[in-house]
Write an enzyme that holds these catalytic residues in place. Structure first.
Site, PDB file in Angstrom:
ATOM      1  CG  ASP A  36      -1.957  -1.075   1.241  1.00 45.29           C
ATOM      2  OD1 ASP A  36      -2.074  -1.792   0.242  1.00 45.29           O
ATOM      3  OD2 ASP A  36      -2.683  -1.189   2.252  1.00 45.29           O
ATOM      4  CE1 TYR A  72      -4.760  -7.143  -1.840  1.00 42.31           C
ATOM      5  CE2 TYR A  72      -6.814  -5.903  -1.848  1.00 42.31           C
ATOM      6  CZ  TYR A  72      -6.094  -7.024  -1.480  1.00 42.31           C
ATOM      7  OH  TYR A  72      -6.716  -8.019  -0.755  1.00 42.31           O
TER       8      TYR A  72
HETATM    9  N1  CAA Z   1      -9.077   8.267   2.620  1.00 42.92           N
HETATM   10  C1  CAA Z   1      -8.692   9.544   2.487  1.00 42.92           C
HETATM   11  N2  CAA Z   1      -7.508  10.007   2.932  1.00 42.92           N
HETATM   12  C2  CAA Z   1      -6.717   9.127   3.543  1.00 42.92           C
HETATM   13  C3  CAA Z   1      -7.052   7.774   3.705  1.00 42.92           C
HETATM   14  C4  CAA Z   1      -8.296   7.376   3.237  1.00 42.92           C
HETATM   15  N3  CAA Z   1      -8.732   6.102   3.358  1.00 42.92           N
HETATM   16  N4  CAA Z   1      -6.048   7.161   4.337  1.00 42.92           N
HETATM   17  C5  CAA Z   1      -5.092   8.084   4.550  1.00 42.92           C
HETATM   18  N5  CAA Z   1      -5.511   9.264   4.076  1.00 42.92           N
HETATM   19  C6  CAA Z   1      -4.783  10.520   4.114  1.00 42.92           C
HETATM   20  C7  CAA Z   1      -4.191  10.806   5.483  1.00 42.92           C
HETATM   21  O1  CAA Z   1      -5.146  11.423   6.313  1.00 42.92           O
HETATM   22  C8  CAA Z   1      -3.049  11.718   5.155  1.00 42.92           C
HETATM   23  O2  CAA Z   1      -3.540  12.990   4.859  1.00 42.92           O
HETATM   24  P1  CAA Z   1      -2.791  14.294   5.421  1.00 42.92           P
HETATM   25  O3  CAA Z   1      -1.417  14.269   4.802  1.00 42.92           O
HETATM   26  O4  CAA Z   1      -3.648  15.444   4.950  1.00 42.92           O
HETATM   27  O5  CAA Z   1      -2.778  14.122   6.898  1.00 42.92           O
HETATM   28  C9  CAA Z   1      -2.567  11.086   3.858  1.00 42.92           C
HETATM   29  O6  CAA Z   1      -3.669  10.433   3.260  1.00 42.92           O
HETATM   30  C10 CAA Z   1      -1.545  10.010   4.130  1.00 42.92           C
HETATM   31  O7  CAA Z   1      -0.432  10.507   3.638  1.00 42.92           O
HETATM   32  P2  CAA Z   1       0.957   9.925   4.134  1.00 42.92           P
HETATM   33  O8  CAA Z   1       2.001  10.575   3.326  1.00 42.92           O
HETATM   34  O9  CAA Z   1       1.063   9.961   5.615  1.00 42.92           O
HETATM   35  O10 CAA Z   1       0.799   8.396   3.697  1.00 42.92           O
HETATM   36  P3  CAA Z   1       1.834   7.247   3.891  1.00 42.92           P
HETATM   37  O11 CAA Z   1       2.787   7.257   2.767  1.00 42.92           O
HETATM   38  O12 CAA Z   1       2.360   7.240   5.276  1.00 42.92           O
HETATM   39  O13 CAA Z   1       0.867   5.989   3.695  1.00 42.92           O
HETATM   40  C11 CAA Z   1      -0.923   4.536   4.184  1.00 42.92           C
HETATM   41  C12 CAA Z   1      -0.001   5.602   4.709  1.00 42.92           C
HETATM   42  C13 CAA Z   1      -0.159   3.439   3.442  1.00 42.92           C
HETATM   43  C14 CAA Z   1      -1.937   5.136   3.249  1.00 42.92           C
HETATM   44  C15 CAA Z   1      -1.597   3.953   5.434  1.00 42.92           C
HETATM   45  O14 CAA Z   1      -2.434   4.932   5.966  1.00 42.92           O
HETATM   46  C16 CAA Z   1      -2.408   2.702   5.165  1.00 42.92           C
HETATM   47  O15 CAA Z   1      -1.881   1.600   5.165  1.00 42.92           O
HETATM   48  N6  CAA Z   1      -3.723   2.847   4.957  1.00 42.92           N
HETATM   49  C17 CAA Z   1      -4.597   1.698   4.802  1.00 42.92           C
HETATM   50  C18 CAA Z   1      -4.847   1.360   3.368  1.00 42.92           C
HETATM   51  C19 CAA Z   1      -5.822   0.217   3.345  1.00 42.92           C
HETATM   52  O16 CAA Z   1      -6.983   0.356   3.703  1.00 42.92           O
HETATM   53  N7  CAA Z   1      -5.368  -0.977   2.941  1.00 42.92           N
HETATM   54  C20 CAA Z   1      -6.181  -2.131   2.975  1.00 42.92           C
HETATM   55  C21 CAA Z   1      -5.346  -3.254   3.536  1.00 42.92           C
HETATM   56  S1  CAA Z   1      -6.318  -4.694   3.947  1.00 42.92           S
HETATM   57  C22 CAA Z   1      -6.577  -5.423   2.492  1.00 42.92           C
HETATM   58  O17 CAA Z   1      -6.143  -5.022   1.448  1.00 42.92           O
HETATM   59  C23 CAA Z   1      -7.402  -6.682   2.519  1.00 42.92           C
HETATM   60  C24 CAA Z   1      -8.631  -6.519   1.730  1.00 42.92           C
HETATM   61  O18 CAA Z   1      -8.717  -7.105   0.640  1.00 42.92           O
HETATM   62  C25 CAA Z   1      -9.772  -5.794   2.272  1.00 42.92           C
END
Ligand code: CAA
Length: 240
Positions: free
Chosen positions: A88, A147
């Protein structure tokens, strides 16, 4: 004679629950895994289910591994394409490597596993192909361009294979799990995970066994007219 089922990524998470459920339903089960030798050995010790190590992203490894399973257990009647990974990252940070690793495993891996098994199913006039896709292949997900693309692609495979296999007694169906209590979901940052659970009307993560029971049904003779379908199992989080 018991039918043979092959489950990719079958020693951990949703895959382990699928392997166990099929084993309990009377299938001879082979489970593949990619890297975690310790988990696979423990799984075999606990369940008696044989595990085989290969990388589904490599066509030749799949062909050789499948040949070994068929020699040791029997022709594969049920193939569960479950193996999947996440890498991710928000799109502006996603690297070509993160894109390719996910596509190679989750999408090309399904081709690599199904292609060598398909001719035998056609000859024997029976087969069950089940692909574990994802809610995020249906709705997309922040930080999952790779993904979501792979899982949406899996649905295209199922719908096409269903048309090709129907007259040969082969069905191809997909299950789209929502968020299930596995290592993959537990790897999501806790705050993000809490916000995800808040979006699930059931108010909880799913259990791997809830997906495994769908697989057992799709593998059975009872499901013969269900072909090309997608079963959503997501606690009412998303409707297609
Ligand atoms: N919607 C909108 N905004 C979001 C968000 C979302 N779902 N998730 C994160 N953001 C935003 C944050 O609030 C942040 O915003 P700000 O900068 O304004 O604060 C920004 O996006 C994140 O930026 P970063 O630079 O900090 O991001 P990062 O490089 O550190 O990445 C991440 C973080 C990888 C996105 C982490 O938050 C993450 O892993 N998120 C989960 C993603 C997810 O749901 N994956 C599903 C895994 S489970 C699966 O895949 C199984 C299945 O089949 C269901």
């Amino acid at each position: 004679m018991a039918r043979t089922a092959l489950v990719t990524g079958g020693s951990r998470g949703i895959g382990a629950a699928i392997s166990i459920a099929l084993h309990d339903a009377g299938y001879s089960v082979a489970a593949t895994y990619a890297g975690n030798d310790e988990a696979a050995a423990a799984f075999t010790k606990d369940t008696g289910i044989k595990t085989y190590k290969w990388n589904v992203a490599d066509y030749d490894e799949c062909a050789a591994g499948i040949a070994k399973v068929e020699a040791e257990i029997g022709p594969v009647d049920v193939l569960v394409n479950n193996a999947g990974i996440t890498r991710d990252a928000p799109f502006h940070k996603m690297t070509p490597q993160q894109w390719h690793e996910v596509i190679d495993t989750n999408l090309t891996g399904v081709f690599n596993m199904t292609h060598p098994i398909w001719p035998g199913m056609r000859e024997r006039k029976f087969g069950r192909i089940i692909i574990i896709s994802s809610i995020n292949g249906q709705k997309g997900q922040f930080a999952q361009v790779n993904y979501a693309a792979s899982k949406a692609g899996d649905l295209g495979i199922v719908k096409s294979l269903a048309q090709e296999g129907a007259r040969a007694g082969i069905t191809a169906n997909a299950i789209c799990p929502g968020y299930i209590a596995t290592d993959m979901v537990m790897a999501v940052p806790e705050k993000v995970r809490e916000s995800i659970i808040a979006q699930i009307p059931a108010g909880r993560l799913g259990e791997p066994e809830e997906i495994a029971r769908c697989v057992v049904f799709l593998a059975s003779d009872d499901s013969g007219f269900i072909n090309g379908s997608t079963i959503s199992a997501n606690g009412a989080q998303f409707f297609v």
